[in-house]
Design an enzyme around this catalytic site. Structure first.
Site, PDB file in Angstrom:
ATOM      1  N   HIS A   5      -7.429  -5.737   0.103  1.00 29.87           N
ATOM      2  CA  HIS A   5      -6.229  -4.933   0.296  1.00 29.87           C
ATOM      3  C   HIS A   5      -5.301  -5.531   1.362  1.00 29.87           C
ATOM      4  O   HIS A   5      -5.768  -5.970   2.399  1.00 29.87           O
ATOM      5  CB  HIS A   5      -6.692  -3.540   0.740  1.00 29.87           C
ATOM      6  CG  HIS A   5      -5.585  -2.540   0.816  1.00 29.87           C
ATOM      7  ND1 HIS A   5      -4.961  -2.053  -0.311  1.00 29.87           N
ATOM      8  CD2 HIS A   5      -4.984  -1.950   1.876  1.00 29.87           C
ATOM      9  CE1 HIS A   5      -4.034  -1.174   0.064  1.00 29.87           C
ATOM     10  NE2 HIS A   5      -4.026  -1.103   1.381  1.00 29.87           N
ATOM     11  N   SER A   7       0.815  -1.214   0.000  1.00 36.05           N
ATOM     12  CA  SER A   7       0.000   0.000   0.000  1.00 36.05           C
ATOM     13  C   SER A   7       0.847   1.263   0.000  1.00 36.05           C
ATOM     14  O   SER A   7       1.665   1.428  -0.872  1.00 36.05           O
ATOM     15  CB  SER A   7      -1.053   0.042   1.099  1.00 36.05           C
ATOM     16  OG  SER A   7      -0.954  -0.952   2.017  1.00 36.05           O
TER      17      SER A   7
HETATM   18  C1  GCU Z   1      -5.454   4.407   2.060  1.00 36.68           C
HETATM   19  C2  GCU Z   1      -4.942   5.264   0.929  1.00 36.68           C
HETATM   20  C3  GCU Z   1      -4.145   4.447  -0.076  1.00 36.68           C
HETATM   21  C4  GCU Z   1      -3.066   3.655   0.621  1.00 36.68           C
HETATM   22  C5  GCU Z   1      -3.688   2.834   1.713  1.00 36.68           C
HETATM   23  C6  GCU Z   1      -2.699   2.054   2.561  1.00 36.68           C
HETATM   24  O1  GCU Z   1      -6.431   3.544   1.596  1.00 36.68           O
HETATM   25  O2  GCU Z   1      -6.028   5.906   0.345  1.00 36.68           O
HETATM   26  O3  GCU Z   1      -3.561   5.293  -1.047  1.00 36.68           O
HETATM   27  O4  GCU Z   1      -2.354   2.863  -0.277  1.00 36.68           O
HETATM   28  O5  GCU Z   1      -4.389   3.688   2.607  1.00 36.68           O
HETATM   29  O6  GCU Z   1      -1.574   2.491   2.743  1.00 36.68           O
HETATM   30  O7  GCU Z   1      -3.119   1.008   3.087  1.00 36.68           O
END
Ligand code: GCU
Length: 408
Positions: A383, A242
């Protein structure tokens, strides 16, 4: 701000900037031409997206081993190295945690995966010898004091398969991102950015953001790993998930000592194409995380088509070194298709440099990994990072870094 959507029918028609054409429109010819175009693209990302990493941040850096021991379960050695940066504004310490297989040594140095963690090194494994971070921590259990506690030990172990890595002959090195900069809007004051430029308000348009600070930390990790006799510093894989996957890509783009670069679910500002405007957008990420990018990136809020780059060019900056883009089916916020299309968009650069590029012209089905020099998979689920992801990263490492001796 434009509404967030997950509708392919609403993806605008777009033209990606051509990685193989100079800013003046002339075509890039061969590997020598690419070196010059590479410098141009790197400069565009520094000026418009992540900001410039100040030269003053690269030295002086020193290292000290602060703890060593056998772990976990006697199959490995653990070493904790304190990396210290002394700048105009004071001193900053980064704690690097390194595990290497028990058989690693100067005559048998091992490849290492290096990645930042979200909550402190102690969250990566329940190993009681891991030092707690002293810097600000956020997230569950941090409390109002924002200090790491014993309860956090091993909390993120599911994201860090230490034993599986060691069993396959790899080392693992990790650092807490918050040592370099706490992840909140005022975090810069307590991190490397505040240290290097304590009085630089207002920030110039190309001032680096937190992603730049985290990428900087990954490079300082490489500095320290180069000093470890059990580590083969020519085989360091930089990785991240992420927001830390965005940082890993930016680190791998800037620092060619990373032999291989991996991002998982990195999405907007990471592996996903901005011009698709699918899921998280530039305007939304700048609003929610105003400290991540450089001020100039805000010019592209709801104006992605005006960006002089797109994220396929970030992947191309890693070329010809192997790069891996991992996505998750349900992680629509990160736009898995946009991540695949960025990998595809980097393919001409990889091919120009004589590699096999990306071995897929269409988005592959779930859990059918592509293992060419640009690697890719989309797995089931949402995610984050799973054992499936790590197994594929190790397969990719075996293939492109050479299977570690002692590995299966
Ligand atoms: C949020 C953010 C993302 C990022 C994510 C993370 O969702 O909007 O851009 O990648 O956090 O770091 O888990």
């Amino acid at each position: 701000m434009r509404e967030i959507h997950y509708d392919e029918a609403r993806v605008p028609r777009y033209t990606l900037p051509d990685a193989l054409r100079f800013a003046d429109g002339s075509p890039v010819d061969g590997a020598a031409g690419w070196r010059r175009r590479r410098a141009e693209i790197l400069d565009l990302f520094a000026s418009h997206v992540y900001g410039r990493t100040p030269a003053a941040a690269s030295s002086p850096v020193s290292w000290e081993t602060v703890e060593e021991g056998g772990a976990p379960d006697g199959v490995a050695r653990r070493r904790q190295v304190r990396i210290t940066f002394a700048g105009a504004g004071g001193v900053l310490g980064l704690d690097l945690l390194l595990y290497v297989p028990a058989g690693a040594g100067p005559s048998h140095p091992v490849p290492v995966f290096l990645g930042l963690n979200f909550g402190g090194n102690h969250t990566v494994d329940a190993d009681p010898a891991i030092r707690l971070p002293t810097s600000w921590v956020g997230g569950p259990g941090a409390g109002e004091a924002h200090r790491a506690t014993e309860e956090g030990r091993g909390r993120a172990a599911g994201a860090w398969p230490v034993r599986a890595l060691l069993a396959r002959g790899y080392g693992l090195a990790t650092m807490y991102c918050g040592d370099a900069e706490p992840d909140h809007a005022e975090g810069f004051a307590a991190g490397i950015r505040g240290l290097v430029a304590p009085d630089s308000a207002p920030a110039p348009a190309d001032a680096w953001g937190a992603l730049g600070a985290w990428a900087w930390a990954l490079s300082r990790g490489v500095d320290a790993l180069q000093e470890q006799p059990e580590v083969d510093a020519t085989r360091i894989a930089g990785m991240g998930v992420s927001r830390l996957g965005k940082a890993a890509l930016w680190a791998g783009a800037q620092d060619e000592r990373f032999a291989l670069v991996i991002s998982a679910c990195s999405g907007c500002g990471g592996a996903a194409l901005s011009r698709r405007e699918f899921g998280e957008t530039v305007a939304r990420i700048n609003a929610a995380f105003p400290h991540w990018f450089c001020p100039a990136f805000r010019r592209y809020n709801d104006r992605e088509a005006d960006l002089p780059v797109d994220q396929h060019m970030l992947l191309a900056l890693v070329a010809p070194r192997p790069v891996y883009v991992a996505s998750a089916e349900e992680d629509r916020w990160a736009d898995p298709r946009g991540e695949f299309l960025a990998a595809l968009g980097a393919d001409p650069v990889y091919r120009l440099l004589g590699t096999d590029g990306l071995g897929a012209a269409e988005m592959p089905p779930v859990e059918r990994p592509v293992r060419t020099t640009i690697g890719h998979h989309i797995r089931r689920g949402g995610h984050g990072i799973t054992a499936y992801d790590w197994d594929r990263f190790m397969d990719f490492g075996d293939r492109h870094l050479g299977q570690p001796a002692g590995g299966r």
